[in-house]
Design an enzyme around this catalytic site. Structure first.
Site, PDB file in Angstrom:
ATOM      1  N   ARG A  76       4.614 -90.285 -33.430  1.00 54.54           N
ATOM      2  CA  ARG A  76       5.006 -91.308 -32.457  1.00 54.54           C
ATOM      3  C   ARG A  76       4.206 -92.575 -32.753  1.00 54.54           C
ATOM      4  O   ARG A  76       3.030 -92.498 -33.135  1.00 54.54           O
ATOM      5  CB  ARG A  76       4.722 -90.855 -31.026  1.00 54.54           C
ATOM      6  CG  ARG A  76       5.669 -89.786 -30.491  1.00 54.54           C
ATOM      7  CD  ARG A  76       7.095 -90.305 -30.264  1.00 54.54           C
ATOM      8  NE  ARG A  76       7.986 -89.290 -29.721  1.00 54.54           N
ATOM      9  CZ  ARG A  76       8.828 -88.544 -30.441  1.00 54.54           C
ATOM     10  NH1 ARG A  76       8.882 -88.690 -31.761  1.00 54.54           N
ATOM     11  NH2 ARG A  76       9.634 -87.674 -29.854  1.00 54.54           N
ATOM     12  N   HIS A 130      13.048 -93.921 -37.471  1.00 52.91           N
ATOM     13  CA  HIS A 130      12.935 -92.693 -36.666  1.00 52.91           C
ATOM     14  C   HIS A 130      13.994 -91.658 -37.088  1.00 52.91           C
ATOM     15  O   HIS A 130      14.772 -91.171 -36.269  1.00 52.91           O
ATOM     16  CB  HIS A 130      13.045 -93.005 -35.165  1.00 52.91           C
ATOM     17  CG  HIS A 130      12.419 -91.939 -34.319  1.00 52.91           C
ATOM     18  ND1 HIS A 130      11.730 -92.208 -33.169  1.00 52.91           N
ATOM     19  CD2 HIS A 130      12.362 -90.577 -34.467  1.00 52.91           C
ATOM     20  CE1 HIS A 130      11.292 -91.075 -32.643  1.00 52.91           C
ATOM     21  NE2 HIS A 130      11.658 -90.073 -33.416  1.00 52.91           N
TER      22      HIS A 130
HETATM   23  P1  NAP Z   1       3.595 -79.026 -31.432  1.00 54.65           P
HETATM   24  O1  NAP Z   1       4.106 -77.732 -31.988  1.00 54.65           O
HETATM   25  O2  NAP Z   1       3.408 -79.166 -29.969  1.00 54.65           O
HETATM   26  O3  NAP Z   1       2.209 -79.304 -32.183  1.00 54.65           O
HETATM   27  C1  NAP Z   1       1.365 -80.340 -31.834  1.00 54.65           C
HETATM   28  C2  NAP Z   1       0.081 -80.211 -32.652  1.00 54.65           C
HETATM   29  O4  NAP Z   1      -0.761 -81.331 -32.334  1.00 54.65           O
HETATM   30  C3  NAP Z   1      -0.706 -78.941 -32.315  1.00 54.65           C
HETATM   31  O5  NAP Z   1      -1.308 -78.414 -33.465  1.00 54.65           O
HETATM   32  C4  NAP Z   1      -1.774 -79.459 -31.349  1.00 54.65           C
HETATM   33  O6  NAP Z   1      -2.978 -78.697 -31.347  1.00 54.65           O
HETATM   34  C5  NAP Z   1      -2.048 -80.827 -31.943  1.00 54.65           C
HETATM   35  N1  NAP Z   1      -2.658 -81.695 -30.934  1.00 54.65           N
HETATM   36  C6  NAP Z   1      -2.136 -82.149 -29.780  1.00 54.65           C
HETATM   37  N2  NAP Z   1      -3.028 -82.883 -29.100  1.00 54.65           N
HETATM   38  C7  NAP Z   1      -4.147 -82.881 -29.848  1.00 54.65           C
HETATM   39  C8  NAP Z   1      -5.419 -83.447 -29.671  1.00 54.65           C
HETATM   40  N3  NAP Z   1      -5.727 -84.185 -28.610  1.00 54.65           N
HETATM   41  N4  NAP Z   1      -6.349 -83.243 -30.627  1.00 54.65           N
HETATM   42  C9  NAP Z   1      -6.041 -82.484 -31.710  1.00 54.65           C
HETATM   43  N5  NAP Z   1      -4.845 -81.923 -31.947  1.00 54.65           N
HETATM   44  C10 NAP Z   1      -3.912 -82.122 -31.016  1.00 54.65           C
HETATM   45  O7  NAP Z   1       4.518 -80.223 -31.873  1.00 54.65           O
HETATM   46  P2  NAP Z   1       5.530 -80.280 -33.123  1.00 54.65           P
HETATM   47  O8  NAP Z   1       6.784 -79.576 -32.795  1.00 54.65           O
HETATM   48  O9  NAP Z   1       4.793 -79.902 -34.344  1.00 54.65           O
HETATM   49  O10 NAP Z   1       5.850 -81.857 -33.141  1.00 54.65           O
HETATM   50  C11 NAP Z   1       4.823 -82.822 -33.314  1.00 54.65           C
HETATM   51  C12 NAP Z   1       5.339 -84.186 -32.936  1.00 54.65           C
HETATM   52  O11 NAP Z   1       6.228 -84.662 -33.948  1.00 54.65           O
HETATM   53  C13 NAP Z   1       6.186 -84.245 -31.674  1.00 54.65           C
HETATM   54  O12 NAP Z   1       5.377 -84.307 -30.523  1.00 54.65           O
HETATM   55  C14 NAP Z   1       6.994 -85.507 -31.872  1.00 54.65           C
HETATM   56  O13 NAP Z   1       6.312 -86.591 -31.299  1.00 54.65           O
HETATM   57  C15 NAP Z   1       7.034 -85.683 -33.384  1.00 54.65           C
HETATM   58  N6  NAP Z   1       8.396 -85.600 -33.944  1.00 54.65           N
HETATM   59  C16 NAP Z   1       8.888 -86.662 -34.621  1.00 54.65           C
HETATM   60  C17 NAP Z   1      10.146 -86.595 -35.180  1.00 54.65           C
HETATM   61  C18 NAP Z   1      10.691 -87.737 -35.991  1.00 54.65           C
HETATM   62  O14 NAP Z   1      11.854 -87.722 -36.364  1.00 54.65           O
HETATM   63  N7  NAP Z   1       9.898 -88.733 -36.313  1.00 54.65           N
HETATM   64  C19 NAP Z   1      10.920 -85.431 -35.060  1.00 54.65           C
HETATM   65  C20 NAP Z   1      10.392 -84.355 -34.351  1.00 54.65           C
HETATM   66  C21 NAP Z   1       9.116 -84.448 -33.795  1.00 54.65           C
HETATM   67  P3  NAP Z   1      -2.963 -77.154 -30.833  1.00 54.65           P
HETATM   68  O15 NAP Z   1      -2.145 -76.396 -31.864  1.00 54.65           O
HETATM   69  O16 NAP Z   1      -4.370 -76.753 -30.871  1.00 54.65           O
HETATM   70  O17 NAP Z   1      -2.322 -77.166 -29.484  1.00 54.65           O
END
Ligand code: NAP
Length: 311
Positions: free
Chosen positions: A226, A274
């Site tokens: 993001r 995006h």
């Molecule tokens: P997820 O499974 O919820 O994983 C989030 C990761 O970030 C987890 O490893 C979490 O740690 C870590 N995290 C969160 N807050 C943190 C903090 N304060 N300090 C350290 N680590 C932290 O999410 P996901 O499915 O992988 O997706 C990640 C993000 O990608 C989404 O939230 C979205 O914004 C983005 N996204 C973008 C697109 C695009 O097209 N550009 C598409 C899809 C998603 P823990 O494992 O320890 O909880």
């Protein structure tokens, strides 16, 4: 029978209908235009840009399944009921698409494609040889559904991969870090940094001037998470000073990126609109049907959002 309301975009409604009914013929899938009593809905498939704006009328819902992986817009909806669980979208198509994007752009940074193109534009026959991937350090910030898959693929490509998350992970061939010290190490020790963490109050401006100043000179940053994770002014300063060699930005603070924004034309910046990855109904239907089955059999839902943490 479980009644599911499709609250996604109109243009993808047919694809969702096809994919869900292929896995569960006879599913009671309703569209907002059908005007069924809102209290008869069990599960809402929600997309911030979809037609469901006021959720207060759905008084009996068991869960809200986001059609997006990122849930900050869902959490921002003032009408969000407090009780039912919110479910993030985790599905193979979204994950694989993101890994394709990340590996492609990491390789592009690794091979110095931006630099080669700049040389070509000036008709310079350069002599830059990248190191081998086994000697290139790549840091992945966020080791969730998307970050883990990307990190594993990068490790398969022989990169030296580190990852950072809130809680400690254990992933083969990936050095897993967490906490403040871990953050310091991941930004100091990697020449290519990939952002795949959610936008939360804790991660907003994670990559600010202070963090950028700790990164190695000539670092490459790839943000597919993001826009709010990066302080854009600080990034521009770091690009201008050469601290950051290239930034590949799929996400911005304001989307679409406004006309005339400096990032559009910066020679070190690659903008993608995006599109890093997208939920694909044909593969994501499996996740939705699994959640419905869990509801029907009283099993816990998968991929629950923690409202307090914001992801
Ligand atoms: P997820 O499974 O919820 O994983 C989030 C990761 O970030 C987890 O490893 C979490 O740690 C870590 N995290 C969160 N807050 C943190 C903090 N304060 N300090 C350290 N680590 C932290 O999410 P996901 O499915 O992988 O997706 C990640 C993000 O990608 C989404 O939230 C979205 O914004 C983005 N996204 C973008 C697109 C695009 O097209 N550009 C598409 C899809 C998603 P823990 O494992 O320890 O909880």
């Amino acid at each position: 029978m479980t009644r599911v309301l499709y609250g996604g975009k109109e243009e993808t409604s047919e694809a969702w209908k096809r994919a869900l009914l292929a896995l569960r013929p006879g599913l009671d899938l309703v569209m907002p235009a059908e005007n069924v009593p809102p209290e008869s809905i069990d599960i809402i498939l929600y997309e911030p840009s979809g037609p469901v704006k006021d959720m207060t009328v759905y008084r009996n819902i068991a869960a809200i399944q986001s059609l997006w992986a990122g849930v900050e817009a869902l959490l921002d909806n003032d009408t969000l009921p407090k009780g039912p669980p919110l479910l993030r979208m985790v599905e193979d198509g979204l994950t694989e698409g993101m890994t394709d994007y990340i590996t492609g752009h990491v390789l592009r940074a690794h091979l110095g494609v931006v630099r080669q193109q700049a040389d070509q534009a000036r008709e310079i026959w350069g002599s830059f040889n990248p190191p081998l991937s086994r000697d290139r350090h790549v840091g992945v910030i966020g080791l969730g559904a998307l970050g883990q898959d990307a990190a594993k693929m990068l490790a398969k490509l022989r990169f030296r991969v580190s990852g950072w998350s809130r809680t400690q992970k254990d992933i083969a061939d990936v050095r897993c870090l967490c906490g403040t010290d871990g953050f310091d190490r991941i930004i100091r020790e990697n020449e290519i940094i990939v952002l795949l963490a959610p936008l939360t109050p804790e991660t907003e401006n994670l990559i600010d001037e202070k963090a950028l100043n700790k990164m190695p000179h000539g670092v490459h940053i790839i943000n597919a998470a993001r826009g709010g994770l990066i302080d854009e002014d600080a990034l521009l300063g770091a690009l201008n000073s050469g601290r950051v060699a290239t930034a590949t930005l799929d996400v911005m603070r304001t989307e679409p990126l406004p006309d005339g924004h400096t990032l559009w034309k910066h020679p070190g910046v690659t903008i993608t609109p995006h599109i890093a990855s997208v939920t694909r109904p044909e593969s994501a239907a499996k996740t939705v049907i699994e959640q419905i089955k869990r509801f029907e059999t009283g099993k816990p839902f998968l991929h629950k959002v923690c409202r307090e943490k914001g992801y």
